[in-house]
Motif scaffolding. Structure first.
Motif, short mmCIF file in Angstrom:
data_model
loop_
_atom_site.label_atom_id
_atom_site.label_comp_id
_atom_site.label_asym_id
_atom_site.label_seq_id
_atom_site.Cartn_x
_atom_site.Cartn_y
_atom_site.Cartn_z
N THR A 41 0.83 -1.20 0.00
CA THR A 41 0.00 0.00 0.00
C THR A 41 0.87 1.25 0.00
O THR A 41 2.03 1.23 0.46
CB THR A 41 -0.93 0.05 1.23
N LEU A 42 0.31 2.35 -0.50
CA LEU A 42 1.03 3.63 -0.46
C LEU A 42 1.33 4.03 0.97
O LEU A 42 2.42 4.54 1.26
CB LEU A 42 0.21 4.72 -1.16
N ASP A 43 0.37 3.80 1.88
CA ASP A 43 0.59 4.12 3.29
C ASP A 43 1.75 3.31 3.87
O ASP A 43 2.58 3.84 4.61
CB ASP A 43 -0.67 3.86 4.12
N GLY A 44 1.81 2.01 3.52
CA GLY A 44 2.90 1.16 3.99
C GLY A 44 4.24 1.64 3.48
O GLY A 44 5.23 1.70 4.24
N ALA A 45 4.30 2.00 2.21
CA ALA A 45 5.55 2.50 1.62
C ALA A 45 5.99 3.80 2.31
O ALA A 45 7.17 3.99 2.62
CB ALA A 45 5.38 2.72 0.12
N ALA A 46 5.02 4.67 2.57
CA ALA A 46 5.34 5.94 3.24
C ALA A 46 5.79 5.69 4.68
O ALA A 46 6.79 6.27 5.14
CB ALA A 46 4.13 6.87 3.22
N ASP A 47 5.08 4.83 5.40
CA ASP A 47 5.43 4.53 6.80
C ASP A 47 6.84 3.95 6.93
O ASP A 47 7.56 4.24 7.89
CB ASP A 47 4.44 3.54 7.42
N LEU A 48 7.24 3.12 5.95
CA LEU A 48 8.56 2.49 5.99
C LEU A 48 9.65 3.35 5.34
O LEU A 48 10.82 3.00 5.40
CB LEU A 48 8.51 1.13 5.28
N GLY A 49 9.25 4.45 4.72
CA GLY A 49 10.23 5.31 4.06
C GLY A 49 10.87 4.63 2.86
O GLY A 49 12.05 4.83 2.58
N ILE A 50 10.08 3.83 2.14
CA ILE A 50 10.61 3.08 1.00
C ILE A 50 10.95 4.03 -0.13
O ILE A 50 10.11 4.80 -0.59
CB ILE A 50 9.59 2.01 0.52
N GLU A 51 12.20 3.97 -0.58
CA GLU A 51 12.67 4.77 -1.71
C GLU A 51 13.87 4.07 -2.32
O GLU A 51 14.50 3.20 -1.68
CB GLU A 51 13.03 6.18 -1.27
N ALA A 52 14.19 4.42 -3.56
CA ALA A 52 15.33 3.81 -4.25
C ALA A 52 16.60 3.96 -3.41
O ALA A 52 16.84 5.02 -2.82
CB ALA A 52 15.51 4.45 -5.62
N GLY A 53 17.37 2.88 -3.32
CA GLY A 53 18.62 2.88 -2.57
C GLY A 53 18.50 2.41 -1.14
O GLY A 53 19.51 2.14 -0.47
N LYS A 54 17.27 2.28 -0.62
CA LYS A 54 17.07 1.87 0.77
C LYS A 54 17.27 0.36 0.92
O LYS A 54 16.80 -0.43 0.11
CB LYS A 54 15.67 2.25 1.23
N ALA A 55 17.96 -0.04 1.98
CA ALA A 55 18.12 -1.46 2.30
C ALA A 55 16.83 -1.96 2.94
O ALA A 55 16.25 -1.29 3.80
CB ALA A 55 19.29 -1.65 3.25
N VAL A 56 16.36 -3.13 2.49
CA VAL A 56 15.13 -3.72 3.02
C VAL A 56 15.34 -5.21 3.25
O VAL A 56 16.27 -5.82 2.72
CB VAL A 56 13.93 -3.51 2.08
N THR A 57 14.44 -5.79 4.03
CA THR A 57 14.36 -7.24 4.19
C THR A 57 13.07 -7.69 3.57
O THR A 57 12.00 -7.15 3.90
CB THR A 57 14.41 -7.64 5.67
N LEU A 58 13.15 -8.64 2.65
CA LEU A 58 11.95 -9.20 2.02
C LEU A 58 11.50 -10.39 2.85
O LEU A 58 12.30 -11.27 3.16
CB LEU A 58 12.27 -9.66 0.60
N LEU A 59 10.24 -10.39 3.24
CA LEU A 59 9.66 -11.44 4.05
C LEU A 59 8.67 -12.19 3.16
O LEU A 59 7.65 -11.64 2.78
CB LEU A 59 8.96 -10.85 5.27
N ILE A 60 8.99 -13.44 2.83
CA ILE A 60 8.22 -14.17 1.83
C ILE A 60 7.42 -15.28 2.49
O ILE A 60 7.98 -16.17 3.13
CB ILE A 60 9.16 -14.74 0.75
N LYS A 61 6.11 -15.21 2.33
CA LYS A 61 5.21 -16.23 2.86
C LYS A 61 4.17 -16.52 1.79
O LYS A 61 3.49 -15.61 1.33
CB LYS A 61 4.54 -15.74 4.13
N SER A 62 4.10 -17.76 1.37
CA SER A 62 3.17 -18.17 0.32
C SER A 62 3.41 -17.33 -0.92
O SER A 62 4.52 -17.28 -1.43
CB SER A 62 1.73 -18.07 0.84
N THR A 63 2.40 -16.61 -1.39
CA THR A 63 2.56 -15.80 -2.60
C THR A 63 2.79 -14.33 -2.28
O THR A 63 2.85 -13.51 -3.18
CB THR A 63 1.31 -15.93 -3.51
#
Length: 70
Positions: A41-63
């Protein structure tokens, strides 16, 4: 951060494409040329400060691929 999701990969955000309600986030996996895409969601991206160059952890469950930051 402790989570029950066992499939956790680290990477760097390559791009964020924002739509009306969702953001499509492309992430290059650490130590690899592989790129995974997550729709959040846009809200989730904003809350996490997601932007190009940011380090993230991908959490994969099912699909679903969720992103986590510290």
């Amino acid at each position: 951060m402790r989570m029950s999701i066992r499939n956790q990969l680290t990477g760097t955000v390559l791009s964020v494409t924002k739509g009306a309600a969702m953001a499509v986030v492309r992430v290059q996996l650490a130590g690899s040329d592989a790129v995974l895409t997550s729709s959040i969601t846009l809200d989730g991206a904003a809350d996490l400060g997601i932007e190009a160059g940011k380090a993230v952890t991908l959490l994969i469950k099912s699909t679903d691929v969720a992103l986590g930051v510290e």
